[in-house]
Design an enzyme around this catalytic site. Structure first.
Site, PDB file in Angstrom:
ATOM      1  N   TYR A  37      19.066   5.056 -29.810  1.00  5.65           N
ATOM      2  CA  TYR A  37      18.060   5.423 -28.811  1.00  5.65           C
ATOM      3  C   TYR A  37      18.270   4.629 -27.525  1.00  5.65           C
ATOM      4  O   TYR A  37      18.268   5.189 -26.423  1.00  5.65           O
ATOM      5  CB  TYR A  37      16.661   5.163 -29.366  1.00  5.65           C
ATOM      6  CG  TYR A  37      15.550   5.487 -28.391  1.00  5.65           C
ATOM      7  CD1 TYR A  37      15.279   6.802 -28.033  1.00  5.65           C
ATOM      8  CD2 TYR A  37      14.772   4.472 -27.836  1.00  5.65           C
ATOM      9  CE1 TYR A  37      14.259   7.107 -27.140  1.00  5.65           C
ATOM     10  CE2 TYR A  37      13.745   4.766 -26.947  1.00  5.65           C
ATOM     11  CZ  TYR A  37      13.501   6.076 -26.603  1.00  5.65           C
ATOM     12  OH  TYR A  37      12.494   6.369 -25.705  1.00  5.65           O
ATOM     13  N   SER A  93      13.532   4.731 -20.611  1.00  9.99           N
ATOM     14  CA  SER A  93      12.616   3.984 -21.464  1.00  9.99           C
ATOM     15  C   SER A  93      12.920   2.497 -21.390  1.00  9.99           C
ATOM     16  O   SER A  93      14.052   2.091 -21.101  1.00  9.99           O
ATOM     17  CB  SER A  93      12.768   4.443 -22.918  1.00  9.99           C
ATOM     18  OG  SER A  93      12.107   3.587 -23.818  1.00  9.99           O
TER      19      SER A  93
END
Length: 319
Positions: A186, A160
């Site tokens: 994350y 990501s």
């Protein structure tokens, strides 16, 4: 990373169906984790449409069976099935690996979670790192022999743009001492995804296994964002309003995964990070694109591999 960036005719608006057009995957076996939702469905659908034998690896049996049946009907390909896996549970991953028989040509490590409240597995692992990285580490390394047996196998790891939020804190990976921040956690897990591909590509070069990571773009209409409510409430470090990030449909979001999994255009590419169907440029401060230098650092990659292996080995000994 190569001095000359790898480019293709595809881009941010390309769809998985466009990328897979004209490619024949008959006789090739694929696994897509998280294949029952979001871009995992479209990745699996594209591979199935090209004739691949596809296993959807996911936690939800009802959703998995339903999606497998839908893809089989849509693509007129009967070789689509569901298999259970919980990436946060080492025993579940071991069961999946043990049950796999024969060669494996394509493994798309697609499943992931994003920004949940602080949550730990029974072993004390931070949930995002456990799911996004450690579960996939155990799965891919556990299936190494099946990948090597296939010849010219491909591993694709969905990372990501969020990796820009954080390097790996090797002194406190699981937020035992530092204050938990869901976006830092994350980002760390997504950096781990990229570092895994760097080290796996190095280790497995002689096995004819390519291993690459990617940023799919920002796709809000998926289960990935289920923990965060209104994405506009995310912290400034996430920068949800950035125009640098490519906003995409689910079909467009799956395109880079499918490119790396199946396209002859990237047959020999390995240890690389892609976005918008092309190799990513080095990250520049203030721009929400590209790949951070720390995510490609071979020393960090080696250190993470050893740390991950130790965690998984310790978990296996507890079972």
């Amino acid at each position: 990373m190569n001095s000359t960036l790898v480019t293709t005719p595809f881009g941010a608006r390309s769809t998985a169906a466009e990328v897979i057009e004209g490619i024949d995957l008959t006789g090739r076996r694929a696994i897509v984790t998280g294949g029952a939702s979001g871009i995992g469905v479209e990745t699996a659908r594209a591979l199935a449409s090209a004739g691949a034998d596809v296993t959807l690896a996911a936690r939800d049996p009802k959703a998995g069976a339903r999606v497998a049946a839908d893809i089989a009907e849509d693509t007129v390909n009967p070789n689509i099935r569901y298999a259970h896996i919980d990436l946060a549970d080492p025993a579940s991953v071991t069961d999946f690996v043990t049950a796999w028989n024969g060669p494996l040509h394509i493994l798309v490590a697609n499943a992931g979670i994003m920004a949940p409240p602080e949550t730990r597995t029974p072993r004390g692992w931070e949930l995002q790192f456990a799911t996004n990285h450690l579960g996939h580490f155990a799965l891919v390394t556990g299936l190494h022999d099946a990948l090597a047996a296939a010849g010219n196998a491909r591993v694709v790891v969905v990372s990501s743009v969020g990796h820009l939020n954080s390097d790996i804190d090797f002194d406190d990976i699981h937020f035992t001492h530092r204050l938990y921040d869901p976006w830092t956690a994350y980002g760390q897990s997504k950096t781990a995804n990229i570092l895994f591909t760097v080290e796996a590509a190095r280790r497995w070069a002689t096995d004819a296994i390519t291993v690459n990571a990617l940023n799919p773009g920002r796709i809000t209409a998926t289960n990935l964002a289920r923990h965060i409510g209104d994405i506009a409430s995310a912290p400034a470090s996430f920068d949800p309003t950035s125009t640098d990030v490519s906003w995409k449909t689910v079909e467009q979001g799956a395109a880079t995964s499918v490119l790396l999994a199946a396209s002859p255009l990237v047959r020999a590419v390995t240890g690389t990070y892609f976005e918008d169907c092309n190799q990513a440029v080095p990250h520049q401060p203030g721009i929400r694109r590209g790949v951070a230098a720390y995510a490609l650092d071979p020393r960090h990659a080696s250190r993470l591999w050893h740390a991950s292996r130790d965690m998984i080995t310790a978990a296996e000994h507890v079972e």
